[in-house]
Motif scaffolding. Structure first.
Motif, short mmCIF file in Angstrom:
data_model
loop_
_atom_site.label_atom_id
_atom_site.label_comp_id
_atom_site.label_asym_id
_atom_site.label_seq_id
_atom_site.Cartn_x
_atom_site.Cartn_y
_atom_site.Cartn_z
N ASP A 283 -20.29 7.04 -72.10
CA ASP A 283 -21.27 7.23 -71.03
C ASP A 283 -20.83 8.42 -70.19
OD1 ASP A 283 -22.83 6.99 -68.61
OD2 ASP A 283 -23.21 4.90 -69.11
N SER A 284 -21.76 9.35 -69.91
CA SER A 284 -21.41 10.52 -69.11
C SER A 284 -20.95 10.16 -67.71
CB SER A 284 -22.61 11.47 -69.04
OG SER A 284 -23.72 10.82 -68.43
N ARG A 285 -21.37 8.99 -67.22
CA ARG A 285 -20.96 8.57 -65.88
C ARG A 285 -19.50 8.18 -65.82
NH1 ARG A 285 -25.40 4.01 -64.89
NH2 ARG A 285 -24.62 3.52 -67.00
N HIS A 286 -18.91 7.83 -66.98
CA HIS A 286 -17.51 7.45 -67.00
C HIS A 286 -16.62 8.59 -66.54
CE1 HIS A 286 -18.18 4.03 -70.17
NE2 HIS A 286 -18.84 3.85 -69.04
N GLY A 287 -16.88 9.80 -67.04
CA GLY A 287 -16.08 10.95 -66.63
C GLY A 287 -16.24 11.27 -65.16
N ALA A 288 -17.47 11.16 -64.67
CA ALA A 288 -17.72 11.45 -63.26
C ALA A 288 -16.98 10.45 -62.37
CB ALA A 288 -19.22 11.41 -62.98
N ALA A 289 -17.03 9.18 -62.75
CA ALA A 289 -16.33 8.16 -61.95
C ALA A 289 -14.83 8.38 -61.99
CB ALA A 289 -16.69 6.76 -62.47
N PHE A 290 -14.30 8.73 -63.16
CA PHE A 290 -12.86 8.94 -63.27
C PHE A 290 -12.40 10.12 -62.44
CE2 PHE A 290 -8.97 10.49 -65.26
CZ PHE A 290 -8.23 9.31 -65.34
N ARG A 291 -13.19 11.21 -62.42
CA ARG A 291 -12.81 12.38 -61.61
C ARG A 291 -12.79 12.03 -60.13
NH1 ARG A 291 -16.03 14.88 -65.57
NH2 ARG A 291 -17.89 14.72 -64.25
N GLN A 292 -13.76 11.25 -59.69
CA GLN A 292 -13.81 10.93 -58.26
C GLN A 292 -12.69 9.97 -57.86
OE1 GLN A 292 -17.95 10.53 -56.60
NE2 GLN A 292 -18.50 10.66 -58.76
N VAL A 293 -12.42 9.00 -58.73
CA VAL A 293 -11.33 8.07 -58.44
C VAL A 293 -10.00 8.80 -58.48
CG1 VAL A 293 -10.12 6.04 -59.29
CG2 VAL A 293 -12.60 6.03 -59.20
N SER A 294 -9.86 9.77 -59.41
CA SER A 294 -8.62 10.54 -59.50
C SER A 294 -8.38 11.35 -58.22
CB SER A 294 -8.67 11.48 -60.71
OG SER A 294 -8.74 10.76 -61.91
N ALA A 295 -9.46 11.89 -57.65
CA ALA A 295 -9.32 12.65 -56.42
C ALA A 295 -8.82 11.76 -55.28
CB ALA A 295 -10.66 13.29 -56.04
N GLU A 296 -9.34 10.52 -55.24
CA GLU A 296 -8.87 9.58 -54.22
C GLU A 296 -7.42 9.20 -54.47
OE1 GLU A 296 -9.14 6.79 -51.00
OE2 GLU A 296 -10.13 8.65 -51.57
N TRP A 297 -7.07 9.03 -55.74
CA TRP A 297 -5.70 8.66 -56.08
C TRP A 297 -4.70 9.72 -55.62
CZ3 TRP A 297 -3.32 4.49 -58.25
CH2 TRP A 297 -2.06 4.67 -58.79
N ASP A 298 -5.09 11.00 -55.80
CA ASP A 298 -4.19 12.08 -55.41
C ASP A 298 -3.86 12.05 -53.93
OD1 ASP A 298 -4.05 12.98 -57.98
OD2 ASP A 298 -5.64 14.47 -57.75
N GLU A 299 -4.79 11.52 -53.12
CA GLU A 299 -4.55 11.43 -51.69
C GLU A 299 -3.81 10.16 -51.31
OE1 GLU A 299 -8.15 11.84 -49.55
OE2 GLU A 299 -8.79 13.64 -50.63
N ALA A 300 -3.70 9.21 -52.24
CA ALA A 300 -3.14 7.89 -51.92
C ALA A 300 -1.66 7.85 -52.25
CB ALA A 300 -3.90 6.79 -52.67
N ASP A 301 -0.85 8.62 -51.55
CA ASP A 301 0.59 8.66 -51.83
C ASP A 301 1.22 7.29 -51.64
OD1 ASP A 301 0.43 11.34 -52.35
OD2 ASP A 301 0.84 11.91 -50.28
N GLY A 302 0.65 6.47 -50.76
CA GLY A 302 1.23 5.16 -50.50
C GLY A 302 1.06 4.20 -51.66
N LEU A 303 0.11 4.47 -52.58
CA LEU A 303 -0.09 3.59 -53.71
C LEU A 303 0.69 4.05 -54.93
CD1 LEU A 303 -3.93 2.83 -53.61
CD2 LEU A 303 -2.06 1.32 -52.98
N LYS A 304 0.90 5.35 -55.07
CA LYS A 304 1.50 5.86 -56.30
C LYS A 304 2.91 5.36 -56.53
CE LYS A 304 0.44 10.21 -55.48
NZ LYS A 304 0.34 11.67 -55.69
N ARG A 305 3.61 4.98 -55.48
CA ARG A 305 4.99 4.54 -55.67
C ARG A 305 5.08 3.22 -56.43
NH1 ARG A 305 3.92 3.34 -50.22
NH2 ARG A 305 4.24 1.16 -49.61
N PHE A 306 3.94 2.52 -56.60
CA PHE A 306 3.98 1.24 -57.30
C PHE A 306 3.80 1.40 -58.81
CE2 PHE A 306 2.55 0.01 -53.02
CZ PHE A 306 3.51 -0.91 -52.72
N THR A 307 3.58 2.60 -59.32
CA THR A 307 3.26 2.74 -60.73
C THR A 307 4.46 2.50 -61.63
OG1 THR A 307 3.70 5.12 -60.65
CG2 THR A 307 1.43 4.40 -60.26
N ASP A 308 5.65 2.34 -61.09
CA ASP A 308 6.80 2.10 -61.94
C ASP A 308 6.98 0.61 -62.26
OD1 ASP A 308 7.45 1.35 -59.41
OD2 ASP A 308 9.50 2.11 -59.46
N VAL A 309 6.06 -0.23 -61.81
CA VAL A 309 6.12 -1.65 -62.14
C VAL A 309 4.86 -2.05 -62.90
CG1 VAL A 309 7.64 -2.35 -60.29
CG2 VAL A 309 5.20 -2.17 -59.82
#
Length: 349
Positions: free
Chosen positions: A45-71
């Motif tokens: 679905d073409s909307r999948h890529g659009a949603a992933f890009r927007q969520v990725s942009a939010e993720w890049d700003e969420a430094d407080g969440l990224k530290r949990f990716t090692d678990v």
């Protein structure tokens, strides 16, 4: 954290899937199969890529969440998604719910606990969604348990009890197989519902194509025929019902009624009162009990709210002349009911 602007035409379910893929791709246990499943998801679905890009942009700003990716994921090939049931709402509330969902996925508790047990299950009146590494999704209804075994040749899921809706990602060279009792449901890219009961198994095809056959020798037989039957291929909208010592039955139910549990509803269509009560009890901590046997023509139809046993009991009492007796740990329907065609239901002279 700024609230990203999710396009209104992108459903929350797609945004949630995009978040799940982002979490999985950001973790240390990412594999080639993970990447392949993600690429397949993008192509659907073409909307999948659009949603992933927007969520990725939010993720890049969420430094407080990224530290949990090692678990991250504790079991290869499987990710259980704690996805809350969210109705249509504003973009801001959507993203607030999404942020909460991501936090649940990352910060431990429910998400990681499921990865440490052989199977994944739901409790009474609990719904859950599982996303697998290939992008397939399993929607678990109340009191349901599944186990998953993926390898390079096939994708295999065992429905040990309950009911589940399977949305299968397309991988023609890697079949998706659901085992339930002594039956196996084989699909490529499709959506289908499987319900396993003590004496009966039903498979309903929503879209695509599935084949139902006898599972391999040694299966844990819960619904067995006297002898193996030839594989049966279903068309969209068909339901196959298998029961002990009964020939396989095909019908075409209202699929939307069978899936009403996803909206917290129970649709009952001309069922005997005792059967309707058993259906309502699947979703309730407080069981309904019939004090006496009821006439065969006492049939129940309607749309009821899952888990609302007392409201259901009161409706039955009003309709059929029964009494509701609350015992704390159960709700009793007392008396012998009268059908809607009885003199009791007729208007007064």
């Amino acid at each position: 954290m700024n609230t990203p602007k999710i396009a209104p035409e992108i459903p929350l379910s797609i945004v949630s899937d995009a978040s799940a893929w982002l979490v999985r791709l950001s973790g240390p246990l990412k594999t080639a199969a993970t990447e392949e499943g993600f690429q397949n998801w993008l192509k659907e679905d073409s909307r999948h890529g659009a949603a992933f890009r927007q969520v990725s942009a939010e993720w890049d700003e969420a430094d407080g969440l990224k530290r949990f990716t090692d678990v991250m994921i504790q079991a290869p090939g499987l990710r259980a998604e704690a996805q809350p049931h969210i109705r249509r709402t504003s973009s801001r509330r959507k993203m607030a719910a999404l942020a909460a969902a991501i936090a649940m996925l990352l910060i431990g508790g429910i998400y990681f606990q499921y990865m440490r047990v052989p199977g994944i299950n739901t409790g009474i009146n609990e719904l859950r969604v599982i996303m697998l590494e290939d992008g397939s999704r399993i929607h678990l209804n109340t009191r349901t348990r599944v186990s998953v075994a993926y390898d390079e040749a096939e994708r295999r899921v065992r429905l040990e009890s309950g009911e589940a809706l399977f949305e299968v990602a397309k991988q023609p060279l890697r079949p998706f197989i659901v085992e339930a009792g002594d039956r196996a449901v084989k699909a490529l890219g499709t959506t289908f519902l499987v319900r396993r009961q003590a004496e009966q198994l039903s498979v309903t095809l929503v879209e695509g194509k599935v084949e139902v056959s006898t599972a391999g020798a040694g299966a844990n037989v819960a619904v067995a025929q006297d002898s193996p039957v030839a594989p049966i291929t279903l068309a969209p909208g068909q339901r196959l019902v298998l029961a002990k010592q009964v020939a396989p039955q095909l019908d075409r139910p209202q699929v939307s009624q069978l899936l009403a549990w996803q909206q917290g509803k129970v649709v009952i269509d001309s069922l005997p009162l005792a059967t309707a009560i058993a259906e309502m009890n699947r979703y309730s901590q407080v069981p309904l009990v019939l004090a006496e046997s009821q006439p065969d023509d006492l049939l129940v139809s309607g749309v009821f709210t899952a888990g609302q046993s007392l409201s259901f009991a009161r409706a039955m009492a009003q309709s059929y002349g029964l009494r509701v007796v609350e015992h704390g740990e159960s709700i009793e329907l007392a008396g012998v009911g009268r059908s809607a065609l009885s003199p009791m239901s007729a208007p007064p002279n």
